[in-house]
Scaffold this motif. Structure first.
Motif, PDB file in Angstrom:
ATOM      1  N   ASP A 138      38.419  43.983  44.205  1.00 16.12           N
ATOM      2  CA  ASP A 138      38.436  43.070  43.063  1.00 16.12           C
ATOM      3  C   ASP A 138      39.352  41.883  43.336  1.00 16.12           C
ATOM      4  O   ASP A 138      39.029  40.736  43.008  1.00 16.12           O
ATOM      5  CB  ASP A 138      38.943  43.780  41.801  1.00 16.12           C
ATOM      6  N   LEU A 139      40.513  42.164  43.934  1.00 21.13           N
ATOM      7  CA  LEU A 139      41.472  41.094  44.235  1.00 21.13           C
ATOM      8  C   LEU A 139      40.908  40.126  45.267  1.00 21.13           C
ATOM      9  O   LEU A 139      41.095  38.909  45.153  1.00 21.13           O
ATOM     10  CB  LEU A 139      42.791  41.685  44.734  1.00 21.13           C
ATOM     11  N   GLU A 140      40.212  40.666  46.253  1.00 19.87           N
ATOM     12  CA  GLU A 140      39.591  39.820  47.269  1.00 19.87           C
ATOM     13  C   GLU A 140      38.507  38.947  46.639  1.00 19.87           C
ATOM     14  O   GLU A 140      38.397  37.743  46.936  1.00 19.87           O
ATOM     15  CB  GLU A 140      38.993  40.688  48.385  1.00 19.87           C
ATOM     16  N   ALA A 141      37.724  39.544  45.729  1.00 26.14           N
ATOM     17  CA  ALA A 141      36.688  38.770  45.023  1.00 26.14           C
ATOM     18  C   ALA A 141      37.341  37.659  44.199  1.00 26.14           C
ATOM     19  O   ALA A 141      36.845  36.520  44.174  1.00 26.14           O
ATOM     20  CB  ALA A 141      35.868  39.696  44.125  1.00 26.14           C
ATOM     21  N   LEU A 142      38.450  37.989  43.542  1.00 22.15           N
ATOM     22  CA  LEU A 142      39.158  36.979  42.749  1.00 22.15           C
ATOM     23  C   LEU A 142      39.631  35.826  43.640  1.00 22.15           C
ATOM     24  O   LEU A 142      39.483  34.657  43.283  1.00 22.15           O
ATOM     25  CB  LEU A 142      40.347  37.610  42.016  1.00 22.15           C
ATOM     26  N   ARG A 143      40.166  36.161  44.814  1.00 19.90           N
ATOM     27  CA  ARG A 143      40.636  35.123  45.744  1.00 19.90           C
ATOM     28  C   ARG A 143      39.502  34.175  46.127  1.00 19.90           C
ATOM     29  O   ARG A 143      39.645  32.955  46.106  1.00 19.90           O
ATOM     30  CB  ARG A 143      41.204  35.762  47.017  1.00 19.90           C
ATOM     31  N   GLU A 163      36.070  35.170  34.459  1.00 18.79           N
ATOM     32  CA  GLU A 163      37.140  36.168  34.567  1.00 18.79           C
ATOM     33  C   GLU A 163      36.682  37.307  35.468  1.00 18.79           C
ATOM     34  O   GLU A 163      35.563  37.794  35.332  1.00 18.79           O
ATOM     35  CB  GLU A 163      37.468  36.711  33.174  1.00 18.79           C
ATOM     36  N   LEU A 164      37.547  37.703  36.396  1.00 22.07           N
ATOM     37  CA  LEU A 164      37.276  38.869  37.247  1.00 22.07           C
ATOM     38  C   LEU A 164      38.341  39.936  36.995  1.00 22.07           C
ATOM     39  O   LEU A 164      39.510  39.724  37.322  1.00 22.07           O
ATOM     40  CB  LEU A 164      37.299  38.491  38.736  1.00 22.07           C
ATOM     41  N   PRO A 165      37.969  41.054  36.379  1.00 21.17           N
ATOM     42  CA  PRO A 165      38.924  42.136  36.198  1.00 21.17           C
ATOM     43  C   PRO A 165      39.427  42.636  37.552  1.00 21.17           C
ATOM     44  O   PRO A 165      38.644  42.747  38.498  1.00 21.17           O
ATOM     45  CB  PRO A 165      38.107  43.217  35.487  1.00 21.17           C
ATOM     46  N   ILE A 166      40.733  42.892  37.655  1.00 26.48           N
ATOM     47  CA  ILE A 166      41.310  43.326  38.934  1.00 26.48           C
ATOM     48  C   ILE A 166      41.791  44.777  38.832  1.00 26.48           C
ATOM     49  O   ILE A 166      42.810  45.051  38.227  1.00 26.48           O
ATOM     50  CB  ILE A 166      42.439  42.391  39.409  1.00 26.48           C
ATOM     51  N   GLN A 167      41.014  45.675  39.392  1.00 23.74           N
ATOM     52  CA  GLN A 167      41.380  47.090  39.367  1.00 23.74           C
ATOM     53  C   GLN A 167      41.398  47.723  40.761  1.00 23.74           C
ATOM     54  O   GLN A 167      41.886  48.820  40.930  1.00 23.74           O
ATOM     55  CB  GLN A 167      40.428  47.850  38.433  1.00 23.74           C
ATOM     56  N   THR A 168      40.860  47.000  41.750  1.00 26.87           N
ATOM     57  CA  THR A 168      40.843  47.521  43.120  1.00 26.87           C
ATOM     58  C   THR A 168      41.198  46.388  44.087  1.00 26.87           C
ATOM     59  O   THR A 168      41.224  45.210  43.704  1.00 26.87           O
ATOM     60  CB  THR A 168      39.433  48.026  43.497  1.00 26.87           C
ATOM     61  N   GLU A 169      41.427  46.744  45.348  1.00 26.72           N
ATOM     62  CA  GLU A 169      41.695  45.733  46.373  1.00 26.72           C
ATOM     63  C   GLU A 169      40.492  44.798  46.529  1.00 26.72           C
ATOM     64  O   GLU A 169      40.638  43.591  46.741  1.00 26.72           O
ATOM     65  CB  GLU A 169      42.019  46.405  47.717  1.00 26.72           C
ATOM     66  N   MET A 216      31.965  43.649  40.887  1.00 27.68           N
ATOM     67  CA  MET A 216      30.729  43.237  41.558  1.00 27.68           C
ATOM     68  C   MET A 216      30.896  43.056  43.066  1.00 27.68           C
ATOM     69  O   MET A 216      29.918  42.803  43.758  1.00 27.68           O
ATOM     70  CB  MET A 216      30.206  41.927  40.946  1.00 27.68           C
ATOM     71  N   GLY A 217      32.135  43.128  43.560  1.00 23.46           N
ATOM     72  CA  GLY A 217      32.333  42.866  44.982  1.00 23.46           C
ATOM     73  C   GLY A 217      32.358  41.373  45.249  1.00 23.46           C
ATOM     74  O   GLY A 217      32.055  40.565  44.370  1.00 23.46           O
ATOM     75  N   VAL A 218      32.702  41.013  46.472  1.00 21.77           N
ATOM     76  CA  VAL A 218      32.933  39.602  46.794  1.00 21.77           C
ATOM     77  C   VAL A 218      31.653  38.769  46.711  1.00 21.77           C
ATOM     78  O   VAL A 218      31.599  37.757  46.002  1.00 21.77           O
ATOM     79  CB  VAL A 218      33.561  39.462  48.207  1.00 21.77           C
ATOM     80  N   GLU A 219      30.601  39.202  47.396  1.00 28.87           N
ATOM     81  CA  GLU A 219      29.390  38.367  47.483  1.00 28.87           C
ATOM     82  C   GLU A 219      28.696  38.206  46.136  1.00 28.87           C
ATOM     83  O   GLU A 219      28.324  37.098  45.750  1.00 28.87           O
ATOM     84  CB  GLU A 219      28.420  38.954  48.517  1.00 28.87           C
ATOM     85  N   ARG A 220      28.539  39.334  45.418  1.00 33.05           N
ATOM     86  CA  ARG A 220      27.865  39.251  44.114  1.00 33.05           C
ATOM     87  C   ARG A 220      28.700  38.454  43.124  1.00 33.05           C
ATOM     88  O   ARG A 220      28.167  37.686  42.318  1.00 33.05           O
ATOM     89  CB  ARG A 220      27.613  40.654  43.551  1.00 33.05           C
ATOM     90  N   SER A 221      30.023  38.636  43.187  1.00 32.22           N
ATOM     91  CA  SER A 221      30.900  37.887  42.275  1.00 32.22           C
ATOM     92  C   SER A 221      30.736  36.392  42.485  1.00 32.22           C
ATOM     93  O   SER A 221      30.640  35.617  41.519  1.00 32.22           O
ATOM     94  CB  SER A 221      32.364  38.278  42.489  1.00 32.22           C
ATOM     95  N   LEU A 222      30.677  35.988  43.738  1.00 33.28           N
ATOM     96  CA  LEU A 222      30.520  34.568  44.041  1.00 33.28           C
ATOM     97  C   LEU A 222      29.145  34.065  43.601  1.00 33.28           C
ATOM     98  O   LEU A 222      29.029  32.987  43.002  1.00 33.28           O
ATOM     99  CB  LEU A 222      30.721  34.328  45.543  1.00 33.28           C
TER     100      LEU A 222
END
Length: 206
Positions: free
Chosen positions: A53-58, A45-51, A24-30
């Motif tokens: 995704d990792l930023e959104a998880l952070r 839970e945020l699946p991590i498959q791209t950079e 979903m990207g950072v903003e939508r995820s939040l």
């Protein structure tokens, strides 16, 4: 070596739903995490498959810590993913399949790990390794009958159903024996929020 993931019991704390926010990207995820938390869904839970995704998880993990909510990494399929999840602030990992190396790496990193299962053999292997919480995936393909069948030989297993879950079918899977149903896009559909809230017993919050 047995690995224990009974910590999920405390994370879910009896709630029947969790949120999965895929790509979903950072903003939508939040934003969607906030919707989930406000609704009463504590575990995200945020699946991590791209950079990205990792930023959104952070970002979501940091927001979760402020609110006392558990945020984890999904689609964790390698030891490298485990390290990325830990450094991003995840408190748990979820995998689509059963890979005890990933579970062990998570365990060693201080993260609770939930493997994916789709057969009786995988459920038996997971339980044999000390893992009572498993992800039934893809749940919509396995069907509620599969869950009901697994309850007989494996009464101690706790199933989290993932894949194709929404407000319309969550109750059926819970009745069939799921401990928790994982929903994603349903959280972005205003029409489904009251139904999800009803499942949580928090209708007043919707």
């Amino acid at each position: 070596m047995t690995m224990d993931n009974s910590g999920f019991e405390e994370l879910f704390d009896g709630a029947p739903l969790m949120a999965i926010l895929r790509g979903m990207g950072v903003e939508r995820s939040l934003a969607v995490s906030t919707t989930a938390w406000d609704l009463g869904i504590d575990v995200v839970e945020l699946p991590i498959q791209t950079e990205e995704d990792l930023e959104a998880l952070r970002v979501v993990a940091a927001a979760g810590r402020e609110r006392g909510k558990a945020v984890g990494a999904g689609t964790v399929v390698s030891v490298e993913h485990v390290a990325q999840a830990a450094s991003a602030g995840a408190v748990f990992t979820v995998s689509p399949g059963l890979d005890l190396e990933v579970v062990r790496a998570s365990h060693d990193a201080g993260l609770i790990s939930m493997p994916g299962v789709a057969t009786a053999s995988e459920v038996q292997s997971a339980l044999g390794a000390g893992l009572t919480w498993v992800k039934a995936f893809p749940a919509s393909v396995l069907g509620p009958q599969w869950l009901a069948a697994m309850r007989g030989p494996f009464p101690q297993a706790r199933f989290v159903t993932t894949g194709g879950m929404h407000a319309g079918n969550a109750d059926e899977y819970l009745r069939a024996g799921a401990s928790v149903v994982a929903v994603g896009s349903a959280l972005e559909d205003p029409a489904q929020l009251p139904q999800l809230a009803a499942l949580l017993g928090t209708a007043s919050r919707a």
